[in-house]
Motif scaffolding. Structure first.
Motif, mmCIF file in Angstrom:
data_model
loop_
_atom_site.group_PDB
_atom_site.id
_atom_site.type_symbol
_atom_site.label_atom_id
_atom_site.label_comp_id
_atom_site.label_asym_id
_atom_site.label_seq_id
_atom_site.Cartn_x
_atom_site.Cartn_y
_atom_site.Cartn_z
ATOM 1 N N MET A 1 0.861 -1.181 0.000
ATOM 2 C CA MET A 1 0.000 0.000 0.000
ATOM 3 C C MET A 1 0.897 1.231 0.000
ATOM 4 O O MET A 1 1.862 1.312 0.775
ATOM 5 C CB MET A 1 -0.911 -0.001 1.227
ATOM 6 C CG MET A 1 -1.838 -1.205 1.299
ATOM 7 S SD MET A 1 -2.972 -1.340 -0.112
ATOM 8 C CE MET A 1 -4.052 0.059 0.181
ATOM 9 N N CYS A 2 0.567 2.194 -0.853
ATOM 10 C CA CYS A 2 1.446 3.338 -1.054
ATOM 11 C C CYS A 2 0.698 4.654 -0.878
ATOM 12 O O CYS A 2 -0.496 4.751 -1.183
ATOM 13 C CB CYS A 2 2.070 3.304 -2.451
ATOM 14 S SG CYS A 2 3.051 1.815 -2.756
ATOM 15 N N GLY A 3 1.448 5.640 -0.398
ATOM 16 C CA GLY A 3 0.956 7.003 -0.328
ATOM 17 C C GLY A 3 1.910 7.909 -1.091
ATOM 18 O O GLY A 3 3.134 7.732 -1.028
ATOM 19 N N TYR A 4 1.369 8.869 -1.795
ATOM 20 C CA TYR A 4 2.192 9.752 -2.631
ATOM 21 C C TYR A 4 2.095 11.179 -2.099
ATOM 22 O O TYR A 4 0.985 11.697 -1.892
ATOM 23 C CB TYR A 4 1.730 9.691 -4.085
ATOM 24 C CG TYR A 4 1.874 8.310 -4.697
ATOM 25 C CD1 TYR A 4 3.048 7.947 -5.345
ATOM 26 C CD2 TYR A 4 0.843 7.375 -4.613
ATOM 27 C CE1 TYR A 4 3.193 6.679 -5.904
ATOM 28 C CE2 TYR A 4 0.979 6.110 -5.157
ATOM 29 C CZ TYR A 4 2.148 5.766 -5.804
ATOM 30 O OH TYR A 4 2.288 4.504 -6.349
ATOM 31 N N PHE A 5 3.300 11.795 -1.918
ATOM 32 C CA PHE A 5 3.352 13.134 -1.331
ATOM 33 C C PHE A 5 4.311 13.996 -2.151
ATOM 34 O O PHE A 5 5.383 13.530 -2.573
ATOM 35 C CB PHE A 5 3.818 13.058 0.127
ATOM 36 C CG PHE A 5 2.982 12.123 0.959
ATOM 37 C CD1 PHE A 5 1.813 12.561 1.554
ATOM 38 C CD2 PHE A 5 3.360 10.792 1.118
ATOM 39 C CE1 PHE A 5 1.043 11.697 2.310
ATOM 40 C CE2 PHE A 5 2.594 9.928 1.866
ATOM 41 C CZ PHE A 5 1.426 10.375 2.468
ATOM 42 N N VAL A 6 3.927 15.245 -2.359
ATOM 43 C CA VAL A 6 4.717 16.153 -3.192
ATOM 44 C C VAL A 6 6.043 16.470 -2.508
ATOM 45 O O VAL A 6 6.092 16.757 -1.305
ATOM 46 C CB VAL A 6 3.935 17.454 -3.461
ATOM 47 C CG1 VAL A 6 4.778 18.426 -4.288
ATOM 48 C CG2 VAL A 6 2.631 17.140 -4.174
ATOM 49 N N LEU A 7 7.123 16.399 -3.294
ATOM 50 C CA LEU A 7 8.443 16.781 -2.777
ATOM 51 C C LEU A 7 8.515 18.293 -2.599
ATOM 52 O O LEU A 7 7.977 19.052 -3.418
ATOM 53 C CB LEU A 7 9.535 16.337 -3.749
ATOM 54 C CG LEU A 7 9.936 14.860 -3.711
ATOM 55 C CD1 LEU A 7 10.833 14.537 -4.900
ATOM 56 C CD2 LEU A 7 10.651 14.547 -2.418
ATOM 57 N N PRO A 8 9.160 18.744 -1.546
ATOM 58 C CA PRO A 8 9.309 20.193 -1.362
ATOM 59 C C PRO A 8 10.096 20.813 -2.523
ATOM 60 O O PRO A 8 11.033 20.217 -3.050
ATOM 61 C CB PRO A 8 10.087 20.309 -0.044
ATOM 62 C CG PRO A 8 9.874 18.997 0.648
ATOM 63 C CD PRO A 8 9.735 17.981 -0.434
ATOM 64 N N ASN A 9 9.698 21.992 -2.908
ATOM 65 C CA ASN A 9 10.392 22.787 -3.929
ATOM 66 C C ASN A 9 10.402 22.123 -5.302
ATOM 67 O O ASN A 9 11.293 22.391 -6.120
ATOM 68 C CB ASN A 9 11.844 23.088 -3.500
ATOM 69 C CG ASN A 9 11.902 23.800 -2.163
ATOM 70 O OD1 ASN A 9 11.074 24.674 -1.884
ATOM 71 N ND2 ASN A 9 12.873 23.422 -1.329
#
Length: 252
Positions: free
Chosen positions: A82-90
Motif C-alpha cells: 500500500m502506497c501514499g504519494y506526497f509532493v516533494l518540497p520545492n
C-alpha cells in the motif's frame, strides 16, 4: 415438550434468530469496511508524518515522477503493498512514494478481522440467548391455552368412554335376549360415537399416522354401510373408476 409445541418453538426461534443474525451480519460487514477505511486513513496520516522525519521502520520510501493517475490524498494499492504519494518540497515533478509492505498491511487487516469476528461471536451468542428467551416467552400463552384444551379433551374422552361402553354392552346383551332392528341401530350409533372417542384419544396421545393402500370404492361402501342400516329409506350408489389411495384410514 410435545411435537406441536416443539414445532411451534422451532419455527418461532428459527425465524426470529435468523432475522436478527442476518441483520447482525450486515452490520458486521459495514463495521469491518468502516474499520478498514479508518485504518487506511490512519496509515496515510502516518505516512505523511513519516515524510518529515523518516523515523518509522514500518515504511519504505522512494521517489517517483509525477503521474496523473496518482491520487495524492488517499492510500493506494501498489506492487509493493500500500502506497501514499506526497509532493516533494520545492518541486512539482516528483513525489515521495511511501510504501507499507503488503505483509504488514495484511497483519493490520487481519487484526481488524479478528476484532470483528470476536464482536460478531459475542453478538451471535447474545442473539441466541435472546431468541431462546423470546421464543419461550412468546409461546407461553399458547402453551397454557393448549394445556387447558388438553385437559378439556381428557375429560371429554373420559366422559364419553363410560356411557358408550355401557350402551354397547347393554345393547349386545339385549340383542342376545331379543334381537331387533332398533337395537342394531342403537349399537351402530354407539359404535360411531366409540369411533369418535378413539379418534379423540389418538389426538390426545399424539396421533401417529399409519399409511396403507386402500381401494376407494370398498372404503366408501364400508363407511356407508352403518348409515344404510340407520336410515333404511336411504340408498347409496357409487359409480367410480378404480382408484387406490395411499393414506391413513383413520384420518379420512
Amino acid at each position: 415438550m410435545k411435537r406441536y409445541e416443539r414445532e411451534a418453538f422451532l419455527k418461532t426461534f428459527g425465524i426470529f434468530f435468523i432475522s436478527l443474525l442476518l441483520f447482525a451480519s450486515i452490520l458486521a460487514s459495514f463495521y469491518y469496511n468502516e474499520q478498514k477505511h479508518t485504518m487506511e486513513e490512519q496509515i496515510f496520516i502516518e505516512m505523511k508524518a513519516f515524510t518529515y522525519d523518516f523515523k518509522s521502520s514500518s515504511f519504505k520510501v522512494d521517489i517517483v515522477p509525477k503521474n496523473e493517475s496518482i491520487d495524492e490524498f488517499n492510500l493506494q494499492p501498489c506492487l509493493e503493498g500500500m502506497c501514499g504519494y506526497f509532493v516533494l518540497p520545492n518541486t512539482t515533478n516528483s513525489f515521495f512514494k511511501v510504501i507499507l509492505p503488503q505483509e504488514k498491511f495484511n497483519e493490520l487487516l487481519h487484526a481488524i478481522f479478528l476484532k470483528v469476528v470476536f464482536l460478531y461471536m459475542l453478538v451471535f451468542f447474545s442473539i441466541l440467548l435472546f431468541a431462546l428467551f423470546y421464543s419461550f416467552y412468546a409461546l407461553h400463552p399458547l402453551k397454557k391455552a393448549l394445556h387447558l384444551l388438553e385437559e378439556f379433551l381428557k375429560d371429554l374422552i373420559h366422559d364419553l368412554n363410560t356411557p358408550v361402553t355401557s350402551i354397547l354392552l347393554n345393547t349386545r346383551w339385549l340383542a342376545k335376549q331379543n334381537p331387533s332392528e332398533a337395537l342394531e341401530r342403537i349399537e351402530l350409533g354407539a359404535r360411531s360415537i366409540s369411533s369418535l372417542h378413539k379418534n379423540l384419544e389418538a389426538i390426545h396421545n399424539g396421533f401417529i399416522q399409519n399409511y396403507e393402500t386402500i381401494e376407494l370404492s370398498n372404503f366408501l361402501h364400508v363407511r356407508a354401510n352403518p348409515f344404510q342400516k340407520l336410515y333404511p329409506h336411504l340408498h347409496f350408489h357409487f359409480h367410480l373408476s378404480p382408484c387406490n389411495l395411499y393414506c391413513d384410514v383413520d384420518a379420512l
